[in-house]
Scaffold this motif. Structure first.
Motif, PDB file in Angstrom:
ATOM      1  N   LYS A  22       0.860  -1.267  -0.406  1.00  0.00           N
ATOM      2  CA  LYS A  22      -0.126  -0.216  -0.178  1.00  0.00           C
ATOM      3  C   LYS A  22       0.709   1.146   0.265  1.00  0.00           C
ATOM      4  O   LYS A  22       1.188   2.033  -0.395  1.00  0.00           O
ATOM      5  CB  LYS A  22      -0.671  -0.344   1.295  1.00  0.00           C
ATOM      6  N   VAL A  23       2.110   1.463   0.626  1.00  0.00           N
ATOM      7  CA  VAL A  23       2.547   2.414   0.528  1.00  0.00           C
ATOM      8  C   VAL A  23       3.715   2.838  -0.410  1.00  0.00           C
ATOM      9  O   VAL A  23       3.910   3.505  -1.082  1.00  0.00           O
ATOM     10  CB  VAL A  23       3.687   1.744   1.928  1.00  0.00           C
ATOM     11  N   ALA A  64       6.775   0.718 -13.472  1.00  0.00           N
ATOM     12  CA  ALA A  64       5.650   1.036 -14.835  1.00  0.00           C
ATOM     13  C   ALA A  64       4.556   0.764 -14.576  1.00  0.00           C
ATOM     14  O   ALA A  64       3.816   1.628 -15.321  1.00  0.00           O
ATOM     15  CB  ALA A  64       7.198   0.546 -15.619  1.00  0.00           C
ATOM     16  N   GLU A  65       3.889  -0.527 -14.037  1.00  0.00           N
ATOM     17  CA  GLU A  65       2.481  -0.675 -14.571  1.00  0.00           C
ATOM     18  C   GLU A  65       1.822   0.731 -14.061  1.00  0.00           C
ATOM     19  O   GLU A  65       0.625   0.195 -14.299  1.00  0.00           O
ATOM     20  CB  GLU A  65       2.777  -2.621 -13.930  1.00  0.00           C
ATOM     21  N   VAL A  66       1.948   0.791 -12.723  1.00  0.00           N
ATOM     22  CA  VAL A  66       1.495   1.772 -11.425  1.00  0.00           C
ATOM     23  C   VAL A  66       0.547   2.424 -12.130  1.00  0.00           C
ATOM     24  O   VAL A  66      -0.317   3.722 -12.371  1.00  0.00           O
ATOM     25  CB  VAL A  66       1.742   1.612  -9.757  1.00  0.00           C
ATOM     26  N   LEU A  67       2.198   3.375 -12.651  1.00  0.00           N
ATOM     27  CA  LEU A  67       2.117   4.581 -13.795  1.00  0.00           C
ATOM     28  C   LEU A  67       1.428   5.339 -14.360  1.00  0.00           C
ATOM     29  O   LEU A  67       0.689   6.179 -14.987  1.00  0.00           O
ATOM     30  CB  LEU A  67       3.750   5.255 -13.692  1.00  0.00           C
ATOM     31  N   SER A  68       1.388   3.930 -15.471  1.00  0.00           N
ATOM     32  CA  SER A  68       0.555   4.033 -16.604  1.00  0.00           C
ATOM     33  C   SER A  68      -0.722   3.119 -16.248  1.00  0.00           C
ATOM     34  O   SER A  68      -1.635   4.000 -16.886  1.00  0.00           O
ATOM     35  CB  SER A  68       1.319   2.245 -17.276  1.00  0.00           C
ATOM     36  N   PHE A  69      -1.232   2.769 -14.960  1.00  0.00           N
ATOM     37  CA  PHE A  69      -2.536   2.476 -14.658  1.00  0.00           C
ATOM     38  C   PHE A  69      -3.139   3.970 -14.594  1.00  0.00           C
ATOM     39  O   PHE A  69      -3.946   4.544 -15.267  1.00  0.00           O
ATOM     40  CB  PHE A  69      -2.201   1.500 -13.505  1.00  0.00           C
ATOM     41  N   PRO A  73      -7.559   5.747 -18.867  1.00  0.00           N
ATOM     42  CA  PRO A  73      -8.315   7.053 -18.739  1.00  0.00           C
ATOM     43  C   PRO A  73      -8.940   5.916 -18.187  1.00  0.00           C
ATOM     44  O   PRO A  73      -9.228   3.954 -17.879  1.00  0.00           O
ATOM     45  CB  PRO A  73      -8.901   7.128 -19.989  1.00  0.00           C
ATOM     46  N   GLN A  74     -10.038   5.927 -17.076  1.00  0.00           N
ATOM     47  CA  GLN A  74     -10.657   5.554 -16.232  1.00  0.00           C
ATOM     48  C   GLN A  74     -11.118   4.609 -16.849  1.00  0.00           C
ATOM     49  O   GLN A  74     -11.370   2.882 -16.413  1.00  0.00           O
ATOM     50  CB  GLN A  74     -11.598   5.852 -14.870  1.00  0.00           C
ATOM     51  N   TYR A  75     -12.172   4.263 -18.071  1.00  0.00           N
ATOM     52  CA  TYR A  75     -12.869   3.777 -19.261  1.00  0.00           C
ATOM     53  C   TYR A  75     -12.358   2.875 -19.220  1.00  0.00           C
ATOM     54  O   TYR A  75     -12.815   1.398 -20.640  1.00  0.00           O
ATOM     55  CB  TYR A  75     -13.931   4.825 -19.928  1.00  0.00           C
ATOM     56  N   VAL A  90      -5.053   0.118  -6.239  1.00  0.00           N
ATOM     57  CA  VAL A  90      -4.371   1.248  -6.938  1.00  0.00           C
ATOM     58  C   VAL A  90      -5.736   2.662  -6.154  1.00  0.00           C
ATOM     59  O   VAL A  90      -5.960   3.210  -6.785  1.00  0.00           O
ATOM     60  CB  VAL A  90      -4.382   0.641  -8.339  1.00  0.00           C
ATOM     61  N   GLY A  91      -6.968   1.797  -5.710  1.00  0.00           N
ATOM     62  CA  GLY A  91      -8.323   2.314  -4.888  1.00  0.00           C
ATOM     63  C   GLY A  91      -7.281   3.662  -4.899  1.00  0.00           C
ATOM     64  O   GLY A  91      -8.196   4.480  -4.539  1.00  0.00           O
TER      65      GLY A  91
END
Length: 275
Positions: A22-23, A64-69, A73-75, A90-91
């Protein structure tokens, strides 16, 4: 939109002090927001091989995955990012609210959208652009990928899009996990001005006018950040770019400045110089 291209370099040791998922997610979220707020074009995750970091490669992939996420766009996120334990938190990530993250799911002709290519036939490609039906692009595109589109037609039976992106508004950042040294990672974007942030560099107020002039004249700017254990150790000087070692937080009140804090402080100053 700025006339230059701005690239931010972050070491794969960025998360080496943080083991809680989470951190770790939250720390990357701070980076993502800073990139968007100050309109960075690229974020490059380089191999910080001067630090013993056995998890460097997996940390780089996670970042990289979190930054790309965040940039997606949310949709499109459910299709582009299958459920996995690494994305459990990611929430908590803050929304970017950039122009390519529209809140309206009923766009107009002429609007730009990012779309996820779902399937294709011999006539073209079906694309999810966040509407209640798939759009169609009359080009053969790779499937299961995100591309930029402009809406050419909206009718009852079909929505037609063409590959295109706007050049007058900020359209998010690209993420590159290079797994190369910092100097070799710099060669991927070929900057003409490189800023190495370090507490041992020139105080920004002492060279401000000279620096502002260089920024105004540059077409591609790279800003380099070190990791949690040390400043940048690698010699990144090169005849192909102008290198400035810079202290953007003179007279710091704390013993150390965290990478994410340095990113926010530094980008805010360069935002002023690029404006």
């Amino acid at each position: 939109m700025y006339k230059d291209e701005l690239s931010i370099f972050i070491p794969n040791s960025f998360l080496s002090e943080s083991k809680d998922l989470k951190v770790r997610t939250y720390k990357v979220g701070i980076l993502g927001r800073a990139l968007a707020v100050f309109q960075a074009d690229n974020v490059i995750i380089y191999n910080d091989d001067h630090v013993k970091n056995e998890d460097g490669e997996s940390d780089a992939a996670f970042m990289a995955e979190v930054l790309s996420f965040m940039d997606t766009p949310q949709y499109l996120r459910k299709q582009a990012f299958p459920i996995k334990k690494e994305l459990k938190h990611v929430g908590i990530l803050p929304p970017l609210r950039t122009p390519h993250h529209p809140l309206n799911n009923q766009p107009d002709v002429g609007d730009y959208r990012q779309g996820f290519t779902v399937k294709r036939n011999n006539k073209g490609t079906f694309v999810d652009i966040g509407m209640d039906k798939l759009a169609f692009c009359k080009e053969q595109l790779s499937v299961k990928k995100i591309f930029d589109f402009k809406i050419a037609k909206i009718a009852k039976k079909e929505v037609i899009v063409t590959p295109d992106k706007p050049d007058d508004i900020y359209w998010g950042y690209d993420v590159i996990s290079s797994n190369k040294s910092l100097k070799n990672s710099l060669k991927l974007i070929k900057p003409d001005l490189v800023i190495e942030t370090t507490r041992y560099g020139d105080y920004i107020d002492s060279i401000f006018d000279e620096l502002k002039h260089k920024v105004e004249e540059s077409k591609s700017i790279a800003i380099l950040f070190g990791g949690p254990y040390s400043s940048i150790q690698e010699d990144v000087s090169n005849a192909n770019w102008d290198l400035i070692k810079l202290n953007t937080i003179p007279n710091q009140g704390t013993e150390t400045v965290r990478t994410e804090e340095a990113v926010v402080a530094t980008l805010s100053l360069f935002n002023f110089m690029r404006y």
